[in-house]
Design an enzyme around this catalytic site. Structure first.
Site, PDB file in Angstrom:
ATOM      1  N   GLU A 101      15.529   0.250  -3.409  1.00 57.60           N
ATOM      2  CA  GLU A 101      14.400   0.160  -4.333  1.00 57.60           C
ATOM      3  C   GLU A 101      14.573   1.229  -5.407  1.00 57.60           C
ATOM      4  OE1 GLU A 101      10.849   1.700  -2.627  1.00 57.60           O
ATOM      5  OE2 GLU A 101       9.528   0.525  -3.897  1.00 57.60           O
ATOM      6  N   HIS A 109      12.857   3.434  -7.672  1.00 54.10           N
ATOM      7  CA  HIS A 109      11.467   3.901  -7.629  1.00 54.10           C
ATOM      8  C   HIS A 109      11.312   5.162  -8.453  1.00 54.10           C
ATOM      9  CE1 HIS A 109       7.701   5.393  -5.959  1.00 54.10           C
ATOM     10  NE2 HIS A 109       7.517   4.212  -5.389  1.00 54.10           N
ATOM     11  N   ASP A 163      11.091  -1.232  -8.878  1.00 55.60           N
ATOM     12  CA  ASP A 163       9.674  -0.964  -8.705  1.00 55.60           C
ATOM     13  C   ASP A 163       9.099  -0.666 -10.097  1.00 55.60           C
ATOM     14  OD1 ASP A 163       7.605   0.472  -6.390  1.00 55.60           O
ATOM     15  OD2 ASP A 163       7.331   0.933  -8.514  1.00 55.60           O
ATOM     16  N   HIS A 170       9.120  -4.899  -6.929  1.00 55.30           N
ATOM     17  CA  HIS A 170       7.793  -4.408  -6.567  1.00 55.30           C
ATOM     18  C   HIS A 170       6.940  -4.395  -7.830  1.00 55.30           C
ATOM     19  CE1 HIS A 170       9.028  -2.206  -2.638  1.00 55.30           C
ATOM     20  NE2 HIS A 170       8.642  -3.447  -2.420  1.00 55.30           N
ATOM     21  N   GLU A 222       2.446  -4.394  -5.171  1.00 59.95           N
ATOM     22  CA  GLU A 222       2.464  -3.187  -4.345  1.00 59.95           C
ATOM     23  C   GLU A 222       1.477  -2.196  -4.933  1.00 59.95           C
ATOM     24  OE1 GLU A 222       6.061  -0.836  -2.188  1.00 59.95           O
ATOM     25  OE2 GLU A 222       5.488  -0.133  -4.158  1.00 59.95           O
TER      26      GLU A 222
END
Lengths: 144, 291, 153
Positions: free
Chosen positions: B155, B157, B187, B226, B262
């Site tokens: 991910e 992030h 994300d 996400h 999310e």
């Protein structure tokens, strides 16, 4: 699991026919009391969305996966609406509800034989009328 | 599984949205019911937060899983899991130990019907640089991912940006290995350019978050994202992330995959707050996607 | 089902030997993080009741119905503590706790492989996690104190 409120947010959505046309919506309700109700003791006045009331003639009621009309529930003295289960009310409304915010309430209750008073339909001007619970619940909810 | 095969951008939800509420206010079936309400069929689970008995769920639990997915028309999209590098005191996990964890999760994810994995690697610094053995671990896991038909995806992030060296390293690895079984999950927090009310932006993000166009060269490697949200306004706008630009770019470039909601904003312990936020998020996504 | 807070009121009571003598007490504790941990990633600190300190040596933790000392847990990298399960912490205290109110504090941490150290609260003095620990320099050690006021009946 149940949500604390009488009107349940889970399950609130439009209903579609096989052609994908919205034919109504559904909303769950639960009993906030200490026992379930026999369906013959269920009393329903209306579901109200943004000021418009939907009465029993436009609704069906799903208990434990089985759908009933309001009249059908009158004779069901051995079918229980369990305390830990939301009843899904399906409401006929061609086109369904619009996407966005809605104010949703429901007025319903159950008869308690041990409480004095008659056991007729809910008196909408009172909160208790021979019913252990006859309470309106209101919630702000979103159709996606 | 029909929705999965159709090209285009689909909506889904990560169970992360509601993790403080599980077994207090709701359970997995309730999540599925909410997703059905929203017409959001794609699911991400956090494997070790959701699977009872993880990493060895019982047959009963798995049967219930399949029955619930079937009943609520849930498409298992992404299986969130961790490759633990800091498992034992005083030393980092070896390649073999990491691989053992990873292969078990690949098999379980595949069995449960997932097509992607959010493969969280251990990190070695504040920029979230992955452990130095990551190439070796992933390379050795690729034949398993291929056999079981799941894509491993770290991910990306915040505070990592899409232009950071780490991303270049991942792309180089994918090209060199010529594999479709390793990619990434972006994300959307990496695009955050306005603060969440009551919070500050991550360090460095006041000036330089990822830009929506930074995602363009990476789109072929992204299988799901996400769709982070921190603050959904009453009129269905995410106030901290430039969603309109991001979604338009993804649509224009014909990206196929799932956007998994999310929630990482405040007040996660409030059931009603979380339910309002997720429905607002899906009203926004539905409008942006033209559903 | 779970109570929202970490220290659960359910399960808080004295424990007795076969002769009916109170030999300690127990309480149930949950992590409110979003993922579970392998037992080797659990860090047990002091448990404090009304100012009385019970170190990790005074505690055993029951997870998945199996009782472990904190030292035993740290060697077990293949046994998982699910996020939605409580651990029962059993504490040795001859005579048990008195009837009435008690202020209970649990010091507890978990190791995370994917979070850098700068998100971590500062570890506390004299606790186990202060020992030299090079591999965890970059780990997010969610070391925190958890409080609850509960009643022994």
């Amino acid at each position: 699991m149940l949500e604390y409120e009488g009107v349940q947010y889970k399950g609130f959505r439009n209903l579609y026919n096989e052609d994908g046309e919205a034919i109504g919506f559904q909303v769950g309700i639960r009993l906030i009391t200490y026992r379930g109700a026999w369906l013959s003791q269920f009393r329903f006045a209306y579901v109200e969305v943004d000021g418009e009331k939907y009465r029993a003639d436009r609704c069906t009621f799903v208990v434990s996966g089985v759908e009933y009309t309001y009249e059908e529930t009158f004779t069901l003295g051995r079918v229980k609406w369990p305390l830990d289960e939301a009843m899904i009310i399906r409401v006929k409304k061609p086109g369904g509800l619009s996407q966005g915010n809605h104010t949703v309430s429901a007025l319903y209750g159950e008869v308690a034989s041990y409480i004095p008073g008659d056991a007729g339909e809910i008196d909408e001007t009172r909160t208790s009328h021979g019913h252990s619970e006859a309470i309106g619940f209101t919630r702000e909810m979103i159709i996606v | 599984m029909q929705a999965q095969q159709k090209p285009g951008i689909h909506r889904g939800v990560s169970t992360y949205c509601w993790y403080p509420l599980y077994n207090v206010n709701m359970d997995l079936e309730d999540s599925f019911m909410i997703m059905q309400d929203m017409g959001a069929h794609g699911l991400e689970i956090l494997a070790d937060g959701i699977i009872k008995g993880y990493p060895y769920p019982s047959k009963e639990w798995l049967n219930k899983w399949f029955a619930l997915c079937d009943h609520y028309e849930i498409v298992p999209v992404e299986y969130g899991h961790w490759v633990e590098s800091k498992l034992f005191r005083g030393r980092e996990s070896t390649v073999e130990e990491s691989l053992e964890q990873l292969i078990h999760d690949i098999k379980l994810a595949s069995y449960m019907g997932f097509t992607c994995m959010r493969t969280k690697l251990g990190v070695i610094d504040g920029k979230l640089t992955p452990t130095l053995i990551w190439r070796d671990v992933i390379r050795k896991a690729l034949p398993y991912a291929e056999k079981y038909n799941v894509v491993m995806q770290p991910e990306i992030h915040s505070p990592t940006r899409l232009t950071d060296q780490m991303i270049m390293d991942y792309v180089e690895f994918i090209e060199k290995e010529d594999t479709q079984f390793f990619g990434f999950n972006v994300d959307f927090g990496t695009f955050q350019n306005k603060p969440t009310p009551g919070r500050e932006l991550p360090p460095g993000f006041k000036m330089n978050p990822s830009l929506p166009e930074d995602i363009i060269p990476l789109l072929p490697y992204i299988h799901c994202c996400h769709a982070k949200y921190y603050n959904m306004s009453e009129d269905f706008d995410e106030t901290t992330i430039p969603y309109v630009e991001i979604i338009n770019i993804m649509k224009e470039h014909g990206w196929n995959g799932y956007l998994l909601s999310e929630y990482e904003g405040p007040n996660k312990e409030s059931y009603n707050h979380c339910m309002t936020q997720v429905r607002r998020h899906h009203v926004m996504l539905k409008r942006l996607l033209g559903e | 089902m779970l109570e929202r807070q970490n220290i659960q009121t359910r399960g808080f009571h004295n424990v007795y030997d076969e002769d009916g003598n109170a030999i300690g007490f127990q309480l149930c504790f949950r992590s409110t993080y979003y993922k579970g941990v392998w037992l080797s990633q659990v860090r047990v600190g002091d448990l404090i009741v009304d100012g009385e300190v019970f170190s990790r040596e005074d505690q055993t933790w029951i997870i998945n119905d199996v009782e472990y000392t904190p030292d035993e847990m740290e060697k077990l990298g293949t046994i998982h503590w699910h996020i939605l399960d409580v651990a029962t912490i059993v504490v040795k205290k001859p005579g048990g706790l008195s009837q009435g109110y008690h202020d209970v504090t649990v010091n507890f941490g978990t190791v995370s492989s994917y979070g850098p150290a700068r998100f971590a609260p500062q570890p506390k003095d004299k606790s186990e996690w202060d020992k030299p620990f090079p591999i965890e320099v970059f780990s997010m050690l969610a070391v925190r104190e958890y409080h609850n006021r509960m009643i022994i009946v």
